[in-house]
Design a protein around this motif. Structure first.
Motif, PDB file in Angstrom:
ATOM      1  N   THR A 122      79.493   3.398   6.508  1.00  0.00           N
ATOM      2  CA  THR A 122      78.233   4.074   6.830  1.00  0.00           C
ATOM      3  C   THR A 122      77.623   3.508   8.102  1.00  0.00           C
ATOM      4  OG1 THR A 122      77.796   4.566   4.499  1.00  0.00           O
ATOM      5  CG2 THR A 122      75.905   4.581   5.993  1.00  0.00           C
ATOM      6  N   ALA A 123      77.601   2.175   8.208  1.00  0.00           N
ATOM      7  CA  ALA A 123      77.044   1.551   9.417  1.00  0.00           C
ATOM      8  C   ALA A 123      77.890   1.886  10.640  1.00  0.00           C
ATOM      9  CB  ALA A 123      76.966   0.036   9.223  1.00  0.00           C
ATOM     10  N   MET A 124      79.205   1.905  10.475  1.00  0.00           N
ATOM     11  CA  MET A 124      80.121   2.169  11.589  1.00  0.00           C
ATOM     12  C   MET A 124      79.928   3.562  12.172  1.00  0.00           C
ATOM     13  SD  MET A 124      84.312   2.013  11.588  1.00  0.00           S
ATOM     14  CE  MET A 124      84.498   3.271  10.302  1.00  0.00           C
ATOM     15  N   ILE A 125      79.766   4.560  11.327  1.00  0.00           N
ATOM     16  CA  ILE A 125      79.662   5.939  11.820  1.00  0.00           C
ATOM     17  C   ILE A 125      78.229   6.322  12.163  1.00  0.00           C
ATOM     18  CG2 ILE A 125      80.075   8.374  11.308  1.00  0.00           C
ATOM     19  CD1 ILE A 125      82.629   6.744  11.691  1.00  0.00           C
ATOM     20  N   THR A 126      77.286   6.074  11.269  1.00  0.00           N
ATOM     21  CA  THR A 126      75.921   6.571  11.496  1.00  0.00           C
ATOM     22  C   THR A 126      75.172   5.778  12.556  1.00  0.00           C
ATOM     23  OG1 THR A 126      74.938   5.216   9.725  1.00  0.00           O
ATOM     24  CG2 THR A 126      75.795   7.387   9.117  1.00  0.00           C
ATOM     25  N   LYS A 127      75.467   4.464  12.682  1.00  0.00           N
ATOM     26  CA  LYS A 127      74.779   3.636  13.672  1.00  0.00           C
ATOM     27  C   LYS A 127      75.729   3.085  14.731  1.00  0.00           C
ATOM     28  CE  LYS A 127      73.075   0.785  10.616  1.00  0.00           C
ATOM     29  NZ  LYS A 127      72.282  -0.309  10.001  1.00  0.00           N
ATOM     30  N   SER A 128      76.998   3.426  14.630  1.00  0.00           N
ATOM     31  CA  SER A 128      78.032   2.925  15.544  1.00  0.00           C
ATOM     32  C   SER A 128      78.052   1.395  15.570  1.00  0.00           C
ATOM     33  CB  SER A 128      77.833   3.486  16.954  1.00  0.00           C
ATOM     34  OG  SER A 128      79.055   3.548  17.641  1.00  0.00           O
ATOM     35  N   ASP A 129      77.918   0.782  14.407  1.00  0.00           N
ATOM     36  CA  ASP A 129      77.868  -0.672  14.276  1.00  0.00           C
ATOM     37  C   ASP A 129      79.229  -1.281  14.617  1.00  0.00           C
ATOM     38  OD1 ASP A 129      78.179  -3.282  12.698  1.00  0.00           O
ATOM     39  OD2 ASP A 129      76.029  -2.904  12.512  1.00  0.00           O
ATOM     40  N   ASN A 130      79.247  -2.109  15.648  1.00  0.00           N
ATOM     41  CA  ASN A 130      80.510  -2.702  16.105  1.00  0.00           C
ATOM     42  C   ASN A 130      81.031  -3.788  15.168  1.00  0.00           C
ATOM     43  OD1 ASN A 130      80.757  -1.111  18.401  1.00  0.00           O
ATOM     44  ND2 ASN A 130      79.487  -2.484  19.624  1.00  0.00           N
ATOM     45  N   ALA A 131      80.123  -4.592  14.601  1.00  0.00           N
ATOM     46  CA  ALA A 131      80.548  -5.654  13.694  1.00  0.00           C
ATOM     47  C   ALA A 131      81.200  -5.054  12.448  1.00  0.00           C
ATOM     48  CB  ALA A 131      79.350  -6.528  13.307  1.00  0.00           C
ATOM     49  N   VAL A 197      83.697  11.862   5.466  1.00  0.00           N
ATOM     50  CA  VAL A 197      83.645  11.606   6.908  1.00  0.00           C
ATOM     51  C   VAL A 197      82.640  12.545   7.577  1.00  0.00           C
ATOM     52  CG1 VAL A 197      84.930  11.534   9.071  1.00  0.00           C
ATOM     53  CG2 VAL A 197      86.045  10.821   6.948  1.00  0.00           C
ATOM     54  N   LEU A 198      82.687  13.821   7.245  1.00  0.00           N
ATOM     55  CA  LEU A 198      81.770  14.779   7.849  1.00  0.00           C
ATOM     56  C   LEU A 198      80.321  14.497   7.458  1.00  0.00           C
ATOM     57  CD1 LEU A 198      83.809  18.103   7.523  1.00  0.00           C
ATOM     58  CD2 LEU A 198      83.423  16.726   9.590  1.00  0.00           C
ATOM     59  N   LYS A 199      80.108  14.044   6.218  1.00  0.00           N
ATOM     60  CA  LYS A 199      78.742  13.707   5.800  1.00  0.00           C
ATOM     61  C   LYS A 199      78.175  12.605   6.685  1.00  0.00           C
ATOM     62  CE  LYS A 199      77.992  10.921   2.342  1.00  0.00           C
ATOM     63  NZ  LYS A 199      77.860  10.331   0.985  1.00  0.00           N
ATOM     64  N   LEU A 200      78.968  11.576   6.953  1.00  0.00           N
ATOM     65  CA  LEU A 200      78.493  10.476   7.795  1.00  0.00           C
ATOM     66  C   LEU A 200      78.307  10.933   9.243  1.00  0.00           C
ATOM     67  CD1 LEU A 200      80.502   7.396   6.467  1.00  0.00           C
ATOM     68  CD2 LEU A 200      78.239   8.219   5.798  1.00  0.00           C
ATOM     69  N   ALA A 221      76.128  23.979  11.613  1.00  0.00           N
ATOM     70  CA  ALA A 221      76.117  22.586  11.143  1.00  0.00           C
ATOM     71  C   ALA A 221      76.817  21.701  12.169  1.00  0.00           C
ATOM     72  CB  ALA A 221      76.808  22.480   9.791  1.00  0.00           C
ATOM     73  N   VAL A 222      76.210  20.557  12.472  1.00  0.00           N
ATOM     74  CA  VAL A 222      76.697  19.663  13.529  1.00  0.00           C
ATOM     75  C   VAL A 222      77.165  18.333  12.941  1.00  0.00           C
ATOM     76  CG1 VAL A 222      76.009  18.328  15.556  1.00  0.00           C
ATOM     77  CG2 VAL A 222      75.222  20.688  15.295  1.00  0.00           C
ATOM     78  N   HIS A 223      78.371  17.909  13.333  1.00  0.00           N
ATOM     79  CA  HIS A 223      78.900  16.591  12.981  1.00  0.00           C
ATOM     80  C   HIS A 223      79.457  15.983  14.260  1.00  0.00           C
ATOM     81  CE1 HIS A 223      79.359  19.340   9.525  1.00  0.00           C
ATOM     82  NE2 HIS A 223      78.861  18.322   8.835  1.00  0.00           N
ATOM     83  N   VAL A 224      79.045  14.765  14.610  1.00  0.00           N
ATOM     84  CA  VAL A 224      79.382  14.231  15.928  1.00  0.00           C
ATOM     85  C   VAL A 224      79.697  12.742  15.864  1.00  0.00           C
ATOM     86  CG1 VAL A 224      76.963  13.691  16.516  1.00  0.00           C
ATOM     87  CG2 VAL A 224      78.615  14.167  18.355  1.00  0.00           C
ATOM     88  N   LYS A 225      80.526  12.283  16.798  1.00  0.00           N
ATOM     89  CA  LYS A 225      80.699  10.851  17.072  1.00  0.00           C
ATOM     90  C   LYS A 225      80.931  10.688  18.553  1.00  0.00           C
ATOM     91  CE  LYS A 225      80.630   6.601  16.137  1.00  0.00           C
ATOM     92  NZ  LYS A 225      79.845   6.456  17.359  1.00  0.00           N
ATOM     93  N   ASN A 226      80.183   9.742  19.140  1.00  0.00           N
ATOM     94  CA  ASN A 226      80.255   9.513  20.576  1.00  0.00           C
ATOM     95  C   ASN A 226      80.695   8.089  20.893  1.00  0.00           C
ATOM     96  OD1 ASN A 226      79.188  12.113  21.094  1.00  0.00           O
ATOM     97  ND2 ASN A 226      77.128  11.361  20.719  1.00  0.00           N
ATOM     98  N   GLY A 227      80.937   7.841  22.167  1.00  0.00           N
ATOM     99  CA  GLY A 227      81.284   6.490  22.597  1.00  0.00           C
ATOM    100  C   GLY A 227      81.067   6.319  24.084  1.00  0.00           C
TER     101      GLY A 227
END
Length: 305
Positions: A122-131, A197-200, A221-227
């Protein structure tokens, strides 16, 4: 360093199918105006393919850097591709692959994720938590990541070495394959895994909901991941992948870029392409999705050179 788009670049259509943070920010001037690269589009609706090709080309006119684009809409069997096999440092976009690998591995042993794994995911996808990403990456190891990539047919994706997951080499072609797995039934990921995965991806924090969602109609409906990532070569890498469903359409968009002068320059390029695609696929006067005006992302750990 100036990264220029070669006038000889050829474009072809592709089918679907914790460490120390070392941000090496460098100013990279956008390439001088050159022949605008053209995406190749095909569709069951030839007029739509023609319009998309024209509008994506227009969106990239006079933009510096090197851009790769992938689009697939199941509803109209429409596909567009620009530099589908060009390799890019993944930055945080690879986090979707990390989660997919975790779920694929759990499926093989018929187990549920632990509470720890769920919290990290959850932290990795929703907040892009690196740790959190580093912990899951180290738990899985590159052998399992490579196993998932093989099962997914993502043959051009190369995991980053020495724990540097943000330097995984990715392509638009493979990112589109991953998004296809998330949005349709398949033997690699279970339906519950795909939905998870899509929920996150649908709950990404507002400061990171930029990129491919730009211009998406409110009915979709929008599902996204950026970098993002900046290094001494190729300047800023800025990427966005997303899935979109509604208004009679079911489509995925991947836009990868490097050679950007700043992070915001790359965001602007991606969002220009996204707006053109959404407008062509779902023409509407309804309020469209407006991404954050203050885009942010987490800087992955990278080696010092």
């Amino acid at each position: 360093m100036t990264h220029r788009i070669s006038r000889r670049t050829r474009v072809f259509c592709a089918g679907l199918g914790a460490g120390v943070l070392v941000p090496l920010t460098v100013a990279v001037a956008p390439a001088a105006a050159a022949a605008t690269p053209q995406a190749t589009c095909t569709s069951n609706q030839p007029a739509l393919a023609t319009k998309l090709q024209k509008d994506i080309t227009t969106a990239l006119a006079n933009r510096g850097g090197t851009v790769a684009v992938g689009l697939h809409d199941r509803s109209t069997n429409t596909t567009c591709a620009l530099r589908p096999t060009q390799a890019y440092d993944s930055a945080s976009v690879v986090k979707v692959t990390v989660l997919a690998t975790l779920l694929w591995d759990a499926k093989k042993t018929n187990r549920l994720l632990t509470q720890r794994e769920s919290d990290l995911a959850t932290a990795m996808i929703t907040k892009s938590d690196n740790a959190a990403t580093a912990k899951l990456w180290n738990q899985l190891g590159t052998t399992k990541v490579k196993g998932f990539l093989s099962a997914a047919g993502m043959t051009r994706t190369k995991p980053g070495a020495n724990g540097y997951w943000g330097l995984t080499q990715i392509t638009v072609q493979d990112e589109q394959k991953l998004l296809a797995l998330l949005t349709a039934r398949n033997t690699v990921l279970s339906d519950n895994s795909r939905a998870y995965v899509l929920k996150l991806m649908g709950r990404v924090v507002s400061s990171q909901r930029w990129g491919t969602p730009a211009g998406a109609p409110s009915s979709v409906a929008v599902h996204v991941k950026n970098g993002w990532l900046s290094r001494s070569t190729h300047g800023w890498r800025v990427h966005s992948v997303g899935t979109f469903k509604g208004a009679g359409h079911d489509y995925t968009i991947s836009v990868l870029t490097h050679g950007n002068s700043t992070m915001n320059y790359g965001v602007t390029t991606i969002q220009a392409v996204a707006k053109a695609i959404h407008k062509d696929l779902v023409p509407t006067r309804a309020q469209r999705y407006t991404p954050t005006t203050d885009p942010q992302e987490a800087f992955p750990a990278v080696p010092a050179s």
